[in-house]
Design a protein around this motif. Structure first.
Motif: not given
Length: 470
Positions: A28-31, A69-71, A98-99, A107-108
């Motif tokens: 889960v990305v979090a910003f 960070l998005h989709h 991760v864009p 980011y990879v």
């Protein structure tokens, strides 16, 4: 049998994906909306018999600030089997790309050897994306048979407002190769793209250019019908535009495209945020007929009357809460469609066994602009935000969602704060959904960051496209 070197999470068919072992982790990305802290990839334990079930068990920070960070998605997945038997040695579902929607960095992350501790192994900066593909503001990616397709909202450096389009990345080296389109036709705005792999067709959709979304929804543009309202069909191999279908300017912001998981099918669903005629949200079905692509509205979700005193400034003049359809997801067996209504705080389930005639089969409500409905695990605490990013397990039994849309839009529609939370639903195979009361990572679990998109270990309903029926 699959090629011996093939990753076991590359599934030949939807049925094989559903029968594979269940996910144990969710990524889960979090910003940080304030851009004062590093955005992060979080890892959530989703194994019900684990002592840390529903807890954040992994945390990997990105090096910059303000990425939003998005989709994100996998470097490779089941679509790689399009070339089964050659050119696949060593290719695996190992990396997450991760864009950052605001920074244009990508980011990879390597999830091996420890899936709970993703490691940052490469950064693709905004200049590389712009110089090699002519795009910025990366939004959504899908792993294709020959590489990673990354949709972008903006044009290159110095031309942020477009046109948007698709960048093609190598799925082993992660180098930006080029712009995917060779003849882009009339599409200017961009949002999502996916495909009917065996039909050689890509489908894309429209939101708006960066300046139209950066600081929130612009009412004058919305009421003027200026956001995206069309769907596009392309030759997948050649990158050539073939057909544009306009939904009508009143149907503003055509977002997620969800094709059937049947590799021989020629239909899918498109979510549309709002109608300027009545504030309803909608879902549309595309299909091929009489030699061309056609689109029809199959679901309409009405706005709900509300006391203007309870509404944010943008909605006060209307005296109603629009559903604000911001995400949809189609189960791997093509049986159920999930529709997130971020305004009213509802997650709807539709039986789409007949895709031309969806039938509502389940619903839960949490949060919402007016209702602020609480989670059963904490019934005395009103929730801000609402169901937004939704992901469905491969077997269709579990549905996960988070509550943040996009920082500026969160602030506009939830001015008192959107909070941070993630929910799991249990889905009945015959229809119906219910909230898992044991699963509720929220608040401090995300260390003050806002969770957004979810990816499930081993793949999920919106990550993979399949090459075989059986």
């Amino acid at each position: 049998m699959a090629h011996p070197a093939t990753d076991p999470t590359f599934y030949r068919s939807a049925a094989e994906a559903a029968a594979a072992p269940a996910e144990e982790l969710a990524y889960v990305v979090a910003f940080d909306r304030a851009a004062e802290r590093h955005d992060a990839m979080t890892v959530v334990d989703v194994q019900p018999d684990s002592p840390t079930y529903g807890k954040v068990v992994g945390w990997t920070e990105m090096p910059g600030y303000g990425d939003e960070l998005h989709h994100f998605g996998w470097n490779a997945c089941s679509s790689a089997l399009k070339h089964e038997g050659h050119g696949m040695d060593g290719l695996s579902r190992r990396h997450l790309l991760v864009p950052g929607l605001r920074s244009s960095n990508i980011y990879v992350l390597d999830i091996q050897p420890d899936p709970r501790s993703p490691r940052l192994v490469k950064t693709i900066d905004a200049h590389e994306l712009s110089s090699k593909a002519g795009h910025s503001r990366p939004h959504t990616l899908h792993c294709g048979p020959d590489g990673v397709f990354l949709t972008c909202l903006g044009g290159g450096e110095g031309d942020d407002d477009g046109p948007g389009g698709i960048a093609l990345l190598d799925h082993s080296t992660f180098d930006v190769l080029r712009a995917w389109e060779t003849d882009r036709g009339p599409q200017h705005f961009h949002y999502d793209a996916w495909w009917h792999l065996n039909q050689n067709v890509l489908i894309s959709s429209e939101w708006g250019s960066p300046s139209m979304i950066e600081n929130g929804l612009v009412p004058e543009l919305l009421l003027g019908g200026k956001y995206g309202h069309a769907i596009h069909f392309w030759d997948l191999d050649k990158g050539v535009h073939q057909q544009r279908v306009d939904l009508g300017a009143q149907h503003q912001m055509a977002l997620e495209v969800r094709p059937s998981h049947d590799p021989e099918a020629t239909w899918g669903f498109l979510g549309v945020v709002v109608s300027t005629e009545d504030l309803s949200g909608s879902v549309w079905r595309w299909f091929r007929g009489d030699g061309e692509w056609k689109v029809e509205k199959v679901i309409t979700i009405p706005a709900e009357p509300a006391d203007p005193d309870l509404l944010p400034p943008a909605l006060k003049p209307f005296g109603a809460v629009p559903p604000i359809v911001t995400d949809i997801d189609l189960s791997v067996d093509d049986r159920f469609l999930y529709v997130a209504c971020w305004g009213t705080g509802e997650m709807k389930q539709f039986d789409v066994s007949d895709p031309a005639q969806p039938r509502q089969s389940g619903s839960v409500r949490l949060g919402g602009i007016v209702e602020r409905r609480a989670h059963p695990a904490d019934p005395d605490t009103p929730l801000s935000g609402a169901p937004q990013m939704v992901e469905v397990s491969r077997d269709g039994r579990r549905v996960y969602f988070t509550n943040s849309l996009y920082g500026a839009w969160d602030d506009q529609f939830y001015p008192d704060g959107v909070g941070a939370w993630m929910v799991k639903l249990d889905a009945d195979p015959g229809g119906g959904i219910s909230i898992d009361e044991r699963f509720f990572p929220h608040g401090d679990d995300f260390r003050g960051l806002r969770p957004h998109q979810i990816r499930l270990q081993g793949g999920d309903a919106s990550s993979d496209s399949y090459c075989y029926r059986a």
